[in-house]
Design an enzyme around this catalytic site. Structure first.
Site, short mmCIF file in Angstrom:
data_model
loop_
_atom_site.label_atom_id
_atom_site.label_comp_id
_atom_site.label_asym_id
_atom_site.label_seq_id
_atom_site.Cartn_x
_atom_site.Cartn_y
_atom_site.Cartn_z
N TYR A 46 0.85 -1.18 0.00
CA TYR A 46 0.00 0.00 0.00
C TYR A 46 0.89 1.23 0.00
O TYR A 46 1.85 1.30 0.76
CB TYR A 46 -0.89 0.00 1.25
CG TYR A 46 -1.78 1.22 1.38
CD1 TYR A 46 -2.81 1.46 0.47
CD2 TYR A 46 -1.60 2.12 2.43
CE1 TYR A 46 -3.63 2.57 0.60
CE2 TYR A 46 -2.43 3.24 2.56
CZ TYR A 46 -3.44 3.46 1.65
OH TYR A 46 -4.26 4.56 1.78
N LYS A 104 4.38 8.36 9.19
CA LYS A 104 4.12 7.71 10.48
C LYS A 104 5.11 8.13 11.57
O LYS A 104 4.92 9.20 12.13
CB LYS A 104 4.02 6.20 10.27
CG LYS A 104 2.83 5.91 9.34
CD LYS A 104 2.33 4.49 9.26
CE LYS A 104 0.99 4.46 8.53
NZ LYS A 104 0.94 3.72 7.30
N ASP A 121 9.21 2.66 -0.15
CA ASP A 121 8.19 3.27 0.68
C ASP A 121 8.42 2.80 2.12
O ASP A 121 8.02 1.69 2.50
CB ASP A 121 6.79 2.88 0.18
CG ASP A 121 5.69 3.52 1.02
OD1 ASP A 121 6.01 4.13 2.07
OD2 ASP A 121 4.52 3.40 0.63
C1 LIG Z 1 0.32 4.31 5.93
C2 LIG Z 1 1.08 4.12 4.67
C3 LIG Z 1 0.96 5.01 3.59
C4 LIG Z 1 -0.03 6.12 3.58
O1 LIG Z 1 0.22 7.07 4.55
P1 LIG Z 1 -0.99 8.04 5.01
O2 LIG Z 1 -0.32 8.98 5.95
O3 LIG Z 1 -2.01 7.17 5.64
O4 LIG Z 1 -1.50 8.71 3.80
C5 LIG Z 1 1.78 4.82 2.50
N1 LIG Z 1 2.67 3.81 2.46
C6 LIG Z 1 2.79 2.92 3.46
C7 LIG Z 1 3.79 1.83 3.36
C8 LIG Z 1 1.99 3.03 4.59
O5 LIG Z 1 2.10 2.13 5.56
#
Ligand SMILES: *Cc1c(COP(=O)(O)O)cnc(C)c1O
Length: 428
Positions: A142, A265, A237
């Site tokens: 994601y 995060k 990511d």
């Molecule tokens: C949570 C997450 C996102 C999205 O971040 P948001 O702050 O919720 O938009 C993108 N990539 C990864 C790997 C994530 O865990």
């Protein structure tokens, strides 16, 4: 105060599904979401006064525990100096330097407000830098909810993707190729066929959005080589893994250096803050230096930066991650032992302060493996734990998170609940 169920009824009348982000709604496990009143260290307390040991940690950010006094004090100090300026501040520069010190691959960085925004911007940058349109992602990863990333595999390996959400134009999805995680043959075949049209590969180095799936080091290495060979950029990511699986993120765990890195995060400490960065020659393509446009009214928000920088200072303290990793390992080993005592099939894995457990015989390597685990067992275990005051992710497709506030006593209390929960599974 109103009960969880009264609040959920009220919320559903005015907020779609009653929640502001889908997984909070408990749709996979059933039941009523808890409305949280406050957090304290490793705990969350709901509006009915029930206290839970929290293994979501806001889905990753709360690595120092809830309401850490130093983080809260920093936020309060920053807030009294105004909430936003729309002009540069010293703290933004300090944060950029701190990120660079922890992740050497991030030679230059830009701050934004969410992981979604950071991923979307990194993609545009990769496309602008390479002058190519196609991007590659992996099933089960994601990267936020930008149009290009809400895409599932097409009918065959070498066909471009289909939207995985209504509202995503087929024309946008056609430039996203989706491959199986940890599958070397597929990446090789794809690059052989279309290498010269690929702008970038974006990947979660350890996937945390399909439970916890470890990227195979050999596969990561091969993906990186193919990108270099074909002039595509490699984007890691690390929104979830960054500063969590190790101080330097998955880059430190694997000893690899991607071209671009996406963060979020943990760097915000619970405030809306994310970032993307990487090679200086690529980052210099961003506006105002270069032709790739990217902007944000609240980017680098001073209150968010104050929270994030304070948490970064906490996690840079000697031994922070080794203690966090030890707690996480103890938790997962305890789960396996408790499951075994009651004849329940369970495997676990973890890195730093992030973990996964699977009601299956083997560790998953890809999305189809995760989807094959026993969902019924997961649901029963989730509720058995919630009833005993342990709040796990309400979905089999999410990772779990431990914080520094989860001390030995908290882990032991969790394992006591787990023993009873696995026993109840065995009886069912
Ligand atoms: C949570 C997450 C996102 C999205 O971040 P948001 O702050 O919720 O938009 C993108 N990539 C990864 C790997 C994530 O865990």
């Amino acid at each position: 105060m109103a009960s969880n169920s009264q609040l959920f009824d009220r919320a559903q009348r005015i907020i779609p599904g009653g929640v502001n982000s889908p997984v909070r709604a408990f749709r996979q496990v059933g039941g009523i979401p808890r409305f949280i009143d406050r957090g304290e260290g490793p705990y969350m307390v709901d509006v009915e006064g029930h206290r839970y040991i929290d293994y979501i940690g806001s889905w990753g950010p709360m690595i120092a525990g809830h309401a850490h006094p130093e983080v809260i004090a920093a936020v309060q100090r920053a807030a009294t100096r105004s909430l936003s300026f729309g002009a540069p501040t010293v703290d933004e520069v300090e944060m950029a330097e701190a990120i660079n010190a922890l992740m050497p691959a991030v030679e230059m960085v830009r701050l934004v407000s969410s992981g979604t925004e950071a991923c979307m911007s990194a993609l545009r940058l990769a496309r602008g830098f390479t002058g190519r349109d196609a991007i590659v992602k992996f099933e089960g990863c994601y990267h936020g909810h930008a149009d290009s990333l809400l895409v599932k595999a097409g009918s065959g390996l070498l066909t471009f993707g289909n939207p995985s959400s209504a509202g995503v134009p087929a024309d946008v999805a056609k430039d996203t190729l989706v491959l199986e995680y940890n599958n070397i043959a597929q990446v090789e075949a794809l690059f052989a066929e279309r290498g010269s049209s690929i702008a970038c590969v974006i990947v979660e180095p350890i996937a945390g959005n399909m439970n916890f799936v470890r990227g195979d080091p050999v596969w990561h290495q091969r993906v990186s080589e193919l990108c270099t060979q074909h002039g595509a950029l490699l984007i890691w990511d690390e929104v979830m893994t960054g500063f969590r699986v190790a101080l330097g993120g998955a880059q430190q765990v694997y000893g690899m250096r991607p071209d671009l890195v996406v963060m979020g995060k943990v760097i915000g400490g619970g405030m809306p803050l994310a970032a993307f960065g990487g090679r200086a020659d690529v980052m210099q393509c961003l506006s105002p230096l270069g032709a790739v446009y990217q902007a944000g009214t609240l980017s680098g928000n001073p209150v968010a930066v104050a929270a994030g920088m304070t948490q970064i200072r906490l996690i840079r303290q000697e031994g922070f991650h080794s203690r966090l990793a030890a707690s996480t390992r103890a938790l997962m080993q305890g789960f396996e032992q408790a499951a075994a005592r009651h004849g329940v099939t369970l495997r676990t894995d973890c890195e730093g302060g992030m973990f996964g457990f699977y009601f299956s015989e083997t560790l998953p390597r890809s999305y189809p493996d995760v989807a094959r685990a026993d969902l019924e067992a997961f649901k029963r275990f989730f509720h058995a734990m919630l009833d005993r005051g342990v709040y796990l992710a309400p979905s089999m497709f999410e990772a779990g998170f431990v914080s520094a506030a989860h001390d030995d006593a908290v882990i032991a209390a969790t394992l006591e609940a787990a023993d009873a929960a696995f026993a109840s599974l065995a009886r069912a």
